[in-house]
Design a protein around this motif. Structure first.
Motif, PDB file in Angstrom:
ATOM      1  N   PHE A 164       0.815  -1.208   0.000  1.00  0.00           N
ATOM      2  CA  PHE A 164       0.000   0.000   0.000  1.00  0.00           C
ATOM      3  C   PHE A 164       0.851   1.261   0.000  1.00  0.00           C
ATOM      4  O   PHE A 164       0.315   2.374   0.003  1.00  0.00           O
ATOM      5  N   GLY A 165       2.181   1.123  -0.011  1.00  0.00           N
ATOM      6  CA  GLY A 165       3.057   2.291  -0.078  1.00  0.00           C
ATOM      7  C   GLY A 165       2.781   3.266   1.047  1.00  0.00           C
ATOM      8  O   GLY A 165       2.769   2.887   2.211  1.00  0.00           O
ATOM      9  N   THR A 166       2.512   4.509   0.698  1.00  0.00           N
ATOM     10  CA  THR A 166       2.153   5.531   1.683  1.00  0.00           C
ATOM     11  C   THR A 166       0.671   5.871   1.602  1.00  0.00           C
ATOM     12  O   THR A 166       0.273   7.004   1.865  1.00  0.00           O
ATOM     13  N   PHE A 167      -0.146   4.891   1.228  1.00  0.00           N
ATOM     14  CA  PHE A 167      -1.578   5.106   1.042  1.00  0.00           C
ATOM     15  C   PHE A 167      -2.369   4.253   2.027  1.00  0.00           C
ATOM     16  O   PHE A 167      -1.827   3.366   2.675  1.00  0.00           O
ATOM     17  N   VAL A 168      -3.666   4.494   2.093  1.00  0.00           N
ATOM     18  CA  VAL A 168      -4.502   3.767   3.049  1.00  0.00           C
ATOM     19  C   VAL A 168      -4.935   2.409   2.524  1.00  0.00           C
ATOM     20  O   VAL A 168      -5.470   1.606   3.288  1.00  0.00           O
ATOM     21  N   SER A 169      -4.708   2.136   1.241  1.00  0.00           N
ATOM     22  CA  SER A 169      -5.102   0.847   0.685  1.00  0.00           C
ATOM     23  C   SER A 169      -4.286   0.543  -0.564  1.00  0.00           C
ATOM     24  O   SER A 169      -3.767   1.460  -1.218  1.00  0.00           O
ATOM     25  N   PRO A 170      -4.156  -0.743  -0.926  1.00  0.00           N
ATOM     26  CA  PRO A 170      -3.444  -1.103  -2.158  1.00  0.00           C
ATOM     27  C   PRO A 170      -4.098  -0.551  -3.416  1.00  0.00           C
ATOM     28  O   PRO A 170      -3.407  -0.288  -4.406  1.00  0.00           O
ATOM     29  N   ASN A 171      -5.420  -0.384  -3.397  1.00  0.00           N
ATOM     30  CA  ASN A 171      -6.097   0.124  -4.587  1.00  0.00           C
ATOM     31  C   ASN A 171      -5.680   1.563  -4.904  1.00  0.00           C
ATOM     32  O   ASN A 171      -5.445   1.915  -6.065  1.00  0.00           O
ATOM     33  N   LEU A 172      -5.599   2.400  -3.873  1.00  0.00           N
ATOM     34  CA  LEU A 172      -5.154   3.783  -4.087  1.00  0.00           C
ATOM     35  C   LEU A 172      -3.699   3.824  -4.516  1.00  0.00           C
ATOM     36  O   LEU A 172      -3.312   4.616  -5.388  1.00  0.00           O
ATOM     37  N   PHE A 173      -2.886   2.970  -3.911  1.00  0.00           N
ATOM     38  CA  PHE A 173      -1.478   2.888  -4.295  1.00  0.00           C
ATOM     39  C   PHE A 173      -1.343   2.451  -5.743  1.00  0.00           C
ATOM     40  O   PHE A 173      -0.603   3.065  -6.529  1.00  0.00           O
ATOM     41  N   GLY A 174      -2.052   1.398  -6.126  1.00  0.00           N
ATOM     42  CA  GLY A 174      -1.960   0.899  -7.498  1.00  0.00           C
ATOM     43  C   GLY A 174      -2.450   1.901  -8.519  1.00  0.00           C
ATOM     44  O   GLY A 174      -1.861   2.058  -9.597  1.00  0.00           O
ATOM     45  N   ALA A 175      -3.532   2.601  -8.195  1.00  0.00           N
ATOM     46  CA  ALA A 175      -4.061   3.606  -9.123  1.00  0.00           C
ATOM     47  C   ALA A 175      -3.062   4.729  -9.345  1.00  0.00           C
ATOM     48  O   ALA A 175      -2.880   5.213 -10.473  1.00  0.00           O
ATOM     49  N   THR A 176      -2.377   5.146  -8.288  1.00  0.00           N
ATOM     50  CA  THR A 176      -1.375   6.202  -8.411  1.00  0.00           C
ATOM     51  C   THR A 176      -0.183   5.736  -9.223  1.00  0.00           C
ATOM     52  O   THR A 176       0.344   6.477 -10.064  1.00  0.00           O
ATOM     53  N   MET A 177       0.258   4.499  -9.001  1.00  0.00           N
ATOM     54  CA  MET A 177       1.393   3.975  -9.762  1.00  0.00           C
ATOM     55  C   MET A 177       1.043   3.840 -11.249  1.00  0.00           C
ATOM     56  O   MET A 177       1.875   4.118 -12.119  1.00  0.00           O
ATOM     57  N   LEU A 212       1.909  -5.118  -8.769  1.00  0.00           N
ATOM     58  CA  LEU A 212       2.188  -5.666  -7.441  1.00  0.00           C
ATOM     59  C   LEU A 212       1.084  -5.309  -6.452  1.00  0.00           C
ATOM     60  O   LEU A 212       0.836  -6.046  -5.488  1.00  0.00           O
ATOM     61  N   SER A 213       0.387  -4.204  -6.694  1.00  0.00           N
ATOM     62  CA  SER A 213      -0.668  -3.772  -5.773  1.00  0.00           C
ATOM     63  C   SER A 213      -1.846  -4.735  -5.737  1.00  0.00           C
ATOM     64  O   SER A 213      -2.590  -4.771  -4.753  1.00  0.00           O
ATOM     65  N   GLY A 214      -2.048  -5.502  -6.814  1.00  0.00           N
ATOM     66  CA  GLY A 214      -3.184  -6.405  -6.871  1.00  0.00           C
ATOM     67  C   GLY A 214      -4.491  -5.724  -7.210  1.00  0.00           C
ATOM     68  O   GLY A 214      -5.557  -6.343  -7.158  1.00  0.00           O
ATOM     69  N   SER A 215      -4.431  -4.450  -7.571  1.00  0.00           N
ATOM     70  CA  SER A 215      -5.636  -3.705  -7.922  1.00  0.00           C
ATOM     71  C   SER A 215      -6.059  -4.037  -9.351  1.00  0.00           C
ATOM     72  O   SER A 215      -5.249  -3.976 -10.277  1.00  0.00           O
ATOM     73  N   ARG A 216      -7.329  -4.389  -9.538  1.00  0.00           N
ATOM     74  CA  ARG A 216      -7.825  -4.701 -10.877  1.00  0.00           C
ATOM     75  C   ARG A 216      -7.763  -3.474 -11.783  1.00  0.00           C
ATOM     76  O   ARG A 216      -7.342  -3.554 -12.940  1.00  0.00           O
ATOM     77  N   THR A 217      -8.206  -2.338 -11.245  1.00  0.00           N
ATOM     78  CA  THR A 217      -8.203  -1.118 -12.043  1.00  0.00           C
ATOM     79  C   THR A 217      -6.787  -0.719 -12.439  1.00  0.00           C
ATOM     80  O   THR A 217      -6.541  -0.319 -13.580  1.00  0.00           O
ATOM     81  N   ALA A 218      -5.845  -0.823 -11.503  1.00  0.00           N
ATOM     82  CA  ALA A 218      -4.454  -0.487 -11.804  1.00  0.00           C
ATOM     83  C   ALA A 218      -3.877  -1.436 -12.842  1.00  0.00           C
ATOM     84  O   ALA A 218      -3.122  -1.024 -13.724  1.00  0.00           O
ATOM     85  N   PHE A 219      -4.236  -2.711 -12.760  1.00  0.00           N
ATOM     86  CA  PHE A 219      -3.747  -3.704 -13.721  1.00  0.00           C
ATOM     87  C   PHE A 219      -4.223  -3.373 -15.137  1.00  0.00           C
ATOM     88  O   PHE A 219      -3.434  -3.330 -16.084  1.00  0.00           O
ATOM     89  N   ILE A 220      -5.519  -3.131 -15.278  1.00  0.00           N
ATOM     90  CA  ILE A 220      -6.078  -2.848 -16.606  1.00  0.00           C
ATOM     91  C   ILE A 220      -5.550  -1.517 -17.137  1.00  0.00           C
ATOM     92  O   ILE A 220      -5.223  -1.388 -18.326  1.00  0.00           O
ATOM     93  N   SER A 221      -5.440  -0.505 -16.263  1.00  0.00           N
ATOM     94  CA  SER A 221      -4.913   0.799 -16.688  1.00  0.00           C
ATOM     95  C   SER A 221      -3.464   0.680 -17.151  1.00  0.00           C
ATOM     96  O   SER A 221      -3.066   1.290 -18.144  1.00  0.00           O
ATOM     97  N   SER A 222      -2.671  -0.121 -16.448  1.00  0.00           N
ATOM     98  CA  SER A 222      -1.269  -0.317 -16.829  1.00  0.00           C
ATOM     99  C   SER A 222      -1.159  -1.029 -18.166  1.00  0.00           C
ATOM    100  O   SER A 222      -0.319  -0.672 -19.006  1.00  0.00           O
ATOM    101  N   LEU A 223      -2.007  -2.029 -18.372  1.00  0.00           N
ATOM    102  CA  LEU A 223      -1.985  -2.723 -19.660  1.00  0.00           C
ATOM    103  C   LEU A 223      -2.381  -1.792 -20.799  1.00  0.00           C
ATOM    104  O   LEU A 223      -1.904  -1.936 -21.927  1.00  0.00           O
ATOM    105  N   LEU A 224      -3.264  -0.846 -20.497  1.00  0.00           N
ATOM    106  CA  LEU A 224      -3.651   0.133 -21.513  1.00  0.00           C
ATOM    107  C   LEU A 224      -2.451   0.980 -21.924  1.00  0.00           C
ATOM    108  O   LEU A 224      -2.248   1.264 -23.119  1.00  0.00           O
ATOM    109  N   VAL A 225      -1.629   1.372 -20.957  1.00  0.00           N
ATOM    110  CA  VAL A 225      -0.417   2.133 -21.253  1.00  0.00           C
ATOM    111  C   VAL A 225       0.534   1.299 -22.108  1.00  0.00           C
ATOM    112  O   VAL A 225       1.102   1.788 -23.093  1.00  0.00           O
ATOM    113  N   VAL A 226       0.697   0.038 -21.747  1.00  0.00           N
ATOM    114  CA  VAL A 226       1.576  -0.855 -22.514  1.00  0.00           C
ATOM    115  C   VAL A 226       1.048  -1.019 -23.928  1.00  0.00           C
ATOM    116  O   VAL A 226       1.820  -1.006 -24.906  1.00  0.00           O
ATOM    117  N   PHE A 227      -0.265  -1.184 -24.075  1.00  0.00           N
ATOM    118  CA  PHE A 227      -0.877  -1.354 -25.400  1.00  0.00           C
ATOM    119  C   PHE A 227      -0.554  -0.168 -26.299  1.00  0.00           C
ATOM    120  O   PHE A 227      -0.158  -0.327 -27.456  1.00  0.00           O
TER     121      PHE A 227
END
Length: 416
Positions: free
Chosen positions: A173-186, A212-227
């Motif tokens: 979760f880095g410096t955030f309150v949850s892994p989802n917020l951390f993943g979205a920021t990354m 690594l955050s395990g966030s679904r939204t972060a995963f899909i957003s990251s793949l969009l960047v890679v695409f």
């Protein structure tokens, strides 16, 4: 002659984003010890730093002559006036339903970082968008380095408070309150690095942390960047080979993101973790007529702020929306939702920025299951990028702006 804000703005933007390292420090310390704080028990504490840094940035933009003059235009006033008029109407509509003022005011949080978008818009019109973005990205590397050290340590040794990471420890979760917020920021940092030359290793690190955050939204957003990275690297005649299987790749990404192996959660299936059921229940219980559909049925009732202030289900009809689009539908109705989607679409039409498709698609996808305009610092960075992209649509129409030395991106080219 260089404009001074080319040096100042990146520093202020970095300070704004870096405020997130302290804003949730008490909650981060609790999570390290295996204690998950509930909404009603969270202390705002250091979170005021976010608003202080935002205020500093706004004051600087007002005092800087070129930024001030660039923002005080009829087009900007017309847009802001229209948004403000409708927002005030929704506030009055909510108060008419006997909700306390703090509830509809919290529904305005989606506009909190709109000044950052306006600053990005003006900077882009002045021809300094690339320079400011490049300098900001260079500072952002230190932020990512800090988050990487903490995240890897948490993924190895932190208690599995939010689920288990694929490194054996808890989801980071880095410096955030949850892994989802951390993943979205990354994932948002990955988007920003993808728009700057010479930042590929930081792009890769940001994507790794998002996964690594395990966030679904972060995963899909990251793949969009890679695409989009792969798409831009291909020759135009070869891009069809990537576009054709894109729908299948999207479905595969959704299935993979929902697997417990990647997310680290037993309730990873979105149809089984209560979200879909919640949305169905909200529609059936709260929508009572055409007025509710058109104008919303409770501005602020789906805001995370109200959950923090009062706890869950304090007011009738209160719920955690998760999705930005359900948040807009709840607070601003179908009219507000369509206006938001129309503005996204118009951005792609008026902008000439080379990354406009990626930025707009990222913003659209990130809002499907995540209300990113409520969460800091993702909202600040996305507002900046949206403003930079939108402002590029006006740059090409101004020969005088193109003639200025800063419009050529000479600094960016020299140091990239």
């Amino acid at each position: 002659m260089q404009i001074r804000f080319e040096k100042d703005l990146p520093v202020l933007l970095f300070a704004l984003v870096s405020a997130s390292t302290l804003a949730s420090l008490p909650q981060v310390e609790s999570a390290w010890t295996g204690v998950k704080e509930v909404y009603g028990e969270q202390d705002f504490g250091l979170r005021i730093l976010r608003e202080v840094m935002l205020l500093v940035l706004v004051v600087y933009a007002f005092l800087e002559p070129r930024l001030r003059n660039g923002g005080l235009t009829s087009t900007v006033f017309a847009f802001l006036g229209t948004v403000a008029a409708y927002a005030l109407f929704e506030v009055a509509y909510a108060l008419n339903r006997d909700l306390p003022l703090v509830v509809p005011m919290s529904g305005l949080r989606v506009f909190e970082y709109l000044p950052v978008a306006l600053i990005g818009f003006v900077v882009s019109r002045l021809g300094s968008g690339e320079t400011v973005l490049y300098r900001f990205a260079r500072y952002l590397r230190y932020y990512i380095a800090l988050q990487a050290v903490l995240a890897i340590a948490q993924a190895l040794w932190a208690p599995p408070l939010f689920g288990v990471s694929f490194l054996g420890g808890g989801r980071p979760f880095g410096t955030f309150v949850s892994p989802n917020l951390f993943g979205a920021t990354m994932a948002t940092c990955a988007l920003l690095f993808s728009m700057v030359s010479g930042m590929r290793k930081w792009l890769a690190l940001s994507i790794f942390l998002a996964l690594l955050s395990g966030s679904r939204t972060a995963f899909i957003s990251s793949l969009l960047v890679v695409f989009f990275q792969v798409y831009s690297a291909l020759r135009p005649r070869d891009r069809w080979a990537l576009i054709m299987p894109a729908p299948i790749l999207a479905v595969g990404a959704l299935v993979l993101a929902s697997s417990p192996l990647l997310s680290g959660r037993d309730d990873a299936n979105p149809t089984e973790d209560g979200r879909i059921d919640l949305w169905q229940r909200v529609f059936s219980e709260q929508v009572h007529g055409p007025a509710d559909v058109l104008f919303g049925w409770g501005l602020g009732l789906s805001s995370n702020t109200i959950n923090v202030l009062y706890g869950a289900e304090h007011f009738p009809g209160q719920f955690d929306s998760d999705s930005l689009y359900l948040f807009l539908l709840n607070g601003y109705g179908l009219l507000g939702l369509l206006a938001y989607l129309f503005f996204l679409w118009m951005t792609t039409k008026v902008s000439v920025h080379p990354n406009k498709g990626l930025v707009v698609m990222f913003i659209f996808v990130a809002g499907l299951t995540f209300n990113m305009w409520e969460y800091f610092p993702q909202n600040a960075m996305l507002m900046l990028l949206w403003g930079l992209v939108l402002g590029a649509g006006y740059l090409s129409n101004s020969a005088s702006l193109q003639a200025r030395p800063v419009a050529s991106g000479s600094y960016y080219q020299r140091y990239s």
